[in-house]
Design a protein around this motif. Structure first.
Motif, mmCIF file in Angstrom:
data_model
loop_
_atom_site.group_PDB
_atom_site.id
_atom_site.type_symbol
_atom_site.label_atom_id
_atom_site.label_comp_id
_atom_site.label_asym_id
_atom_site.label_seq_id
_atom_site.Cartn_x
_atom_site.Cartn_y
_atom_site.Cartn_z
ATOM 1 N N LEU A 74 4.686 -4.795 -3.717
ATOM 2 C CA LEU A 74 3.305 -5.296 -3.592
ATOM 3 C C LEU A 74 3.337 -6.892 -3.778
ATOM 4 C CD1 LEU A 74 1.629 -3.253 -6.472
ATOM 5 C CD2 LEU A 74 2.300 -2.582 -4.122
ATOM 6 N N GLY A 75 4.483 -7.559 -3.836
ATOM 7 C CA GLY A 75 4.493 -8.777 -3.868
ATOM 8 C C GLY A 75 5.193 -9.562 -4.826
ATOM 9 N N LYS A 76 5.420 -10.983 -4.810
ATOM 10 C CA LYS A 76 6.141 -11.666 -5.852
ATOM 11 C C LYS A 76 5.243 -12.599 -6.657
ATOM 12 C CE LYS A 76 10.690 -12.506 -3.561
ATOM 13 N NZ LYS A 76 11.536 -11.634 -4.478
ATOM 14 N N LEU A 77 5.295 -12.336 -7.800
ATOM 15 C CA LEU A 77 4.573 -13.203 -8.852
ATOM 16 C C LEU A 77 5.151 -14.090 -9.563
ATOM 17 C CD1 LEU A 77 2.695 -9.897 -10.565
ATOM 18 C CD2 LEU A 77 1.969 -11.370 -8.618
ATOM 19 N N THR A 78 4.500 -15.246 -9.894
ATOM 20 C CA THR A 78 5.025 -16.266 -10.601
ATOM 21 C C THR A 78 4.630 -16.090 -11.933
ATOM 22 O OG1 THR A 78 5.415 -17.818 -9.090
ATOM 23 C CG2 THR A 78 5.566 -18.638 -11.113
ATOM 24 N N GLY A 103 8.463 -21.402 -19.969
ATOM 25 C CA GLY A 103 9.183 -21.594 -18.507
ATOM 26 C C GLY A 103 8.146 -20.611 -17.718
ATOM 27 N N THR A 104 8.705 -20.282 -16.593
ATOM 28 C CA THR A 104 7.926 -19.318 -15.394
ATOM 29 C C THR A 104 9.345 -18.684 -15.099
ATOM 30 O OG1 THR A 104 8.158 -21.026 -13.769
ATOM 31 C CG2 THR A 104 5.991 -20.835 -14.915
ATOM 32 N N LYS A 105 8.664 -17.166 -14.374
ATOM 33 C CA LYS A 105 9.565 -16.287 -13.888
ATOM 34 C C LYS A 105 9.186 -15.957 -12.562
ATOM 35 C CE LYS A 105 13.515 -16.473 -16.620
ATOM 36 N NZ LYS A 105 14.653 -16.850 -15.971
ATOM 37 N N GLU A 106 9.763 -15.728 -11.332
ATOM 38 C CA GLU A 106 9.245 -15.003 -10.246
ATOM 39 C C GLU A 106 9.937 -13.710 -10.192
ATOM 40 O OE1 GLU A 106 10.639 -15.932 -6.006
ATOM 41 O OE2 GLU A 106 8.816 -16.834 -6.223
ATOM 42 N N VAL A 107 8.811 -12.680 -10.263
ATOM 43 C CA VAL A 107 9.445 -11.178 -10.461
ATOM 44 C C VAL A 107 8.705 -10.628 -9.124
ATOM 45 C CG1 VAL A 107 9.805 -11.309 -12.745
ATOM 46 C CG2 VAL A 107 7.535 -10.714 -12.105
ATOM 47 N N GLU A 108 9.024 -9.362 -8.798
ATOM 48 C CA GLU A 108 8.379 -8.377 -7.952
ATOM 49 C C GLU A 108 7.679 -7.657 -8.362
ATOM 50 O OE1 GLU A 108 7.795 -7.524 -3.904
ATOM 51 O OE2 GLU A 108 9.256 -8.988 -4.289
ATOM 52 N N LEU A 109 6.497 -7.322 -8.023
ATOM 53 C CA LEU A 109 5.499 -6.201 -8.579
ATOM 54 C C LEU A 109 5.757 -5.028 -7.600
ATOM 55 C CD1 LEU A 109 3.521 -5.497 -10.489
ATOM 56 C CD2 LEU A 109 1.531 -5.857 -8.903
ATOM 57 N N VAL A 110 6.202 -3.882 -8.215
ATOM 58 C CA VAL A 110 6.672 -2.735 -7.593
ATOM 59 C C VAL A 110 6.124 -1.686 -8.150
ATOM 60 C CG1 VAL A 110 8.775 -1.124 -7.240
ATOM 61 C CG2 VAL A 110 9.053 -3.520 -7.481
ATOM 62 N N ALA A 111 5.346 -0.690 -7.233
ATOM 63 C CA ALA A 111 4.802 0.351 -7.682
ATOM 64 C C ALA A 111 5.607 1.636 -7.125
ATOM 65 C CB ALA A 111 3.481 0.759 -6.982
ATOM 66 N N SER A 112 5.973 2.627 -8.227
ATOM 67 C CA SER A 112 6.949 3.644 -7.962
ATOM 68 C C SER A 112 6.463 4.898 -8.042
ATOM 69 C CB SER A 112 8.289 3.434 -8.797
ATOM 70 O OG SER A 112 8.775 2.376 -8.562
ATOM 71 N N THR A 162 0.758 7.165 -10.281
ATOM 72 C CA THR A 162 0.551 8.704 -9.874
ATOM 73 C C THR A 162 0.623 9.024 -8.318
ATOM 74 O OG1 THR A 162 -2.084 8.509 -9.486
ATOM 75 C CG2 THR A 162 -1.088 9.169 -11.787
ATOM 76 N N LYS A 163 0.626 9.986 -7.942
ATOM 77 C CA LYS A 163 0.595 10.570 -6.529
ATOM 78 C C LYS A 163 -0.451 9.833 -5.516
ATOM 79 C CE LYS A 163 1.555 14.257 -3.200
ATOM 80 N NZ LYS A 163 1.601 15.757 -3.113
ATOM 81 N N LYS A 164 -1.616 10.062 -6.215
ATOM 82 C CA LYS A 164 -2.930 9.615 -5.299
ATOM 83 C C LYS A 164 -2.867 7.943 -5.299
ATOM 84 C CE LYS A 164 -5.606 13.796 -6.218
ATOM 85 N NZ LYS A 164 -6.898 14.267 -6.870
ATOM 86 N N ARG A 165 -2.499 7.479 -6.413
ATOM 87 C CA ARG A 165 -2.586 5.911 -6.605
ATOM 88 C C ARG A 165 -1.421 5.330 -5.631
ATOM 89 N NH1 ARG A 165 -3.771 4.147 -12.670
ATOM 90 N NH2 ARG A 165 -5.859 4.735 -12.639
ATOM 91 N N PHE A 166 -0.220 6.031 -5.639
ATOM 92 C CA PHE A 166 0.887 5.605 -4.733
ATOM 93 C C PHE A 166 0.315 5.773 -3.155
ATOM 94 C CE2 PHE A 166 5.057 6.158 -2.374
ATOM 95 C CZ PHE A 166 5.507 5.204 -2.945
ATOM 96 N N ALA A 167 -0.390 6.928 -2.841
ATOM 97 C CA ALA A 167 -0.673 7.080 -1.598
ATOM 98 C C ALA A 167 -1.867 6.108 -1.132
ATOM 99 C CB ALA A 167 -1.289 8.405 -1.505
ATOM 100 N N VAL A 168 -2.480 5.438 -1.899
ATOM 101 C CA VAL A 168 -3.667 4.631 -1.714
ATOM 102 C C VAL A 168 -2.918 3.210 -1.269
ATOM 103 C CG1 VAL A 168 -5.635 3.042 -2.453
ATOM 104 C CG2 VAL A 168 -5.500 5.401 -2.991
ATOM 105 N N LEU A 169 -1.904 2.966 -2.438
ATOM 106 C CA LEU A 169 -1.171 1.605 -2.161
ATOM 107 C C LEU A 169 -0.183 1.865 -0.913
ATOM 108 C CD1 LEU A 169 -0.202 1.189 -5.895
ATOM 109 C CD2 LEU A 169 -1.743 -0.088 -4.625
ATOM 110 N N LYS A 170 0.269 2.787 -0.507
ATOM 111 C CA LYS A 170 1.224 2.859 0.603
ATOM 112 C C LYS A 170 0.543 2.525 1.969
ATOM 113 C CE LYS A 170 4.666 5.934 2.452
ATOM 114 N NZ LYS A 170 5.223 7.285 2.389
ATOM 115 N N LYS A 171 -0.896 2.638 1.958
ATOM 116 C CA LYS A 171 -1.601 2.368 3.061
ATOM 117 C C LYS A 171 -1.604 0.729 3.540
ATOM 118 C CE LYS A 171 -4.871 6.121 2.841
ATOM 119 N NZ LYS A 171 -6.371 6.327 2.562
ATOM 120 N N ASP A 172 -1.188 -0.205 2.449
ATOM 121 C CA ASP A 172 -1.182 -1.484 2.554
ATOM 122 C C ASP A 172 0.086 -2.315 2.358
ATOM 123 O OD1 ASP A 172 -4.064 -2.325 3.312
ATOM 124 O OD2 ASP A 172 -4.614 -1.317 1.511
ATOM 125 N N TYR A 173 0.896 -1.332 1.696
ATOM 126 C CA TYR A 173 2.182 -2.094 1.292
ATOM 127 C C TYR A 173 3.528 -1.422 1.669
ATOM 128 C CZ TYR A 173 -0.713 -4.804 -1.815
ATOM 129 O OH TYR A 173 -1.812 -5.755 -2.459
#
Length: 505
Positions: free
Chosen positions: A248-252, A231-240, A316-327
């Motif tokens: 970051l968006g929904k994935l099937t 089967g498939t599941k729709e999940v949210e991709l979350v960076a914390s 990590t903090k630096k990766r979170f900062a990069v992702l925060k610019k777009d999400y």
């Protein structure tokens, strides 16, 4: 002219079965030969004398020694008797006429009418000799001889191999029906009547001697196999990071549960019947094997995946900062879907009603058919928690001109993360068994039906020997990003191949 009745004293009369019942003492060849013998036999023994015990033959031959113990040898020897001796030839012809033939030249008399046999020790009768005298004899050992039946009837004579002498058993006349010593239900002449085997035995009644017979029934069956629920599941991709979460968006995501199972079933039952034992060979126990047929079905499967329906990436903090610019930050009330509970099919287990056919009221032997049959089913939900490691890969497509050999597809590995999951499988196991057993029973009261139904208890057991969850594409999930995001995130995340490794660099 010699009296033909003289030769009749040489006959040994024994049993031949007839399937037709006759009136008592009504076998013509027995009464006639007995009468001829008692009236006409010439003997040197006084009345009532004990028989002479014979431990060897050949001292006073009659038709002469027969070379081989075969029907062909005896037939050839008897055909030559007249050529060697007119007196003995005439005697042989009178013997064969008494047996229903015209003489030794009768074409209907041939080797097929002669049977090589062993005359057992203890046989008592009148023994012929070369001197035309007959005496009462008893064999002290087994002797080889040849049996010749009358043309029509159960009587026969013996001619002994060693000497060619005729041997006749003197039998009492039948003046009453004699019960068979062993009740074998012979309807007419019986060899078991040792007093006179030609006298009519009174048939023994059916089921005069009976025994309880226990029919033991047992059987088992096993099945083992497996399958995959997909089967498939729709999940949210979350960076914390630091108590904050970026969506970051929904994935099937494809999710599958692979399972293997083993199931078994068994049954046993016993039934006691009354059977005839007049021959003494009835079994006290009869063991029957019966197959148990099983059917295992997974009727429903459910899965849940993720932390409250999300794949959570702790970065990590630096990766979170990069992702925060777009999400953007995830909403505070973000809630995922939980796995709904499965409930096993309810199976009602009721006591089987065993139907009994009506009796026909007949007393004695009767045919009865026993139908053994049973079925059962079990249903259960088996749940299991899983821990899955997934690799998150970001995919971007380069726009514009490509260098020679460069691919437009670009990938970044965002890391490997452990994600919880759960699966539940509901199965149904059914088992059935049936066997038909026909037998002849004894019913002294006429209460037994012609057909009887016996319920078989079925014992079932099943288990999943394997229940594994797989998520993503071989453990990988993909998120789509832009070329611009690829360039920004490439400063903090490693480039990788489409399958997550770095062998393409």
């Amino acid at each position: 002219m010699k009296n033909p009745l003289f030769l009749i004293g040489a006959f040994l009369l024994t049993v031949a079965f007839s399937t037709q019942s006759n009136a008592q003492g009504s076998v013509p060849c027995v009464e006639t030969l007995n009468s001829f013998f008692h009236d006409e036999v010439v003997t040197t023994m006084p009345e009532g004398a004990a028989p002479k015990i014979l431990n060897r033959l050949g001292t006073n031959p009659q038709f002469g020694r027969i070379r081989r113990h075969t029907a062909a040898s005896a037939y050839a020897h008897l055909k030559a008797v007249k050529r060697r001796s007119k007196r003995n030839g005439a005697e042989l012809d009178r013997l064969l006429r008494t047996l229903g033939y015209t003489g030794s030249e009768d074409p209907e008399f041939d080797k097929d009418d002669i049977t090589p046999v062993i005359v057992p020790a203890g046989s008592v009768g009148w023994m012929g000799s070369g001197s035309k005298k007959y005496f009462k004899a008893q064999f002290g050992k087994d002797f080889e001889g040849y049996q010749i039946f009358v043309k029509d009837g159960p009587c026969f004579v013996y001619i002994m191999k060693t000497c060619g002498n005729i041997f006749f058993q003197d039998l009492p006349k039948c003046d009453q029906e004699i019960p068979c010593p062993e009740c074998n239900n012979f309807s007419a002449w019986s060899a078991n009547n040792t007093a006179n085997p030609y006298c009519n035995c009174t048939p023994c009644p059916d089921c005069q001697d009976t025994v309880d017979q226990t029919i033991n029934l047992s059987g088992a069956g096993e099945v083992a196999s497996g399958d995959c629920v997909m089967g498939t599941k729709e999940v949210e991709l979350v960076a914390s990071y630091g108590g904050q979460s970026l969506c970051l968006g929904k994935l099937t995501v494809p999710v599958s549960v692979t399972y293997e199972y083993a199931a078994s079933g068994s049954t046993s039952a016993s039934e006691v019947v009354r059977v005839d034992n007049q021959n003494g060979n009835a079994l006290s126990n009869v063991d029957l094997k019966i197959p148990v047929n099983l059917d295992f079905d997974v009727e429903e499967g459910q899965t849940s995946f993720g932390d409250n329906g999300a794949i959570r990436m702790d970065v990590t903090k630096k990766r979170f900062a990069v992702l925060k610019k777009d999400y953007a930050l995830c909403p505070a009330d973000m809630a995922g879907t939980e796995m709904e509970g499965l409930s096993a099919t309810e199976i009602e287990s009721t006591d089987a009603v065993v139907a009994e056919a009506a009796s026909d009221g007949v007393i004695g032997k009767k045919k009865q058919t026993i139908f053994f049959a049973g079925n059962d089913a079990i249903s259960e939900v088996v749940s299991k928690e899983h821990s899955n490691t997934v690799t998150v890969i970001a995919h971007a497509k380069k726009m514009g001109k490509l260098s020679k050999g460069e691919s437009a597809d670009k990938y970044l590995c965002l890391g490997q993360y452990s994600v919880a999951g759960a699966s539940a499988l509901q199965y149904m196991l059914t088992g059935s068994s049936n066997l038909t057993h026909a037998l002849e029973i004894c019913d002294g009261e006429g209460n037994e039906p012609a057909e009887k139904n016996i319920d078989l208890p079925i014992e079932l057991d099943a288990s999943f020997t394997k229940q594994e969850m797989k998520v993503g594409d071989d453990g990988k999930v993909y998120i789509e990003i832009t070329e611009s995001q690829y360039k920004k995130m490439g400063k903090r995340f490693s480039r990788c191949c489409s399958n997550g490794d770095d062998s393409c660099f």
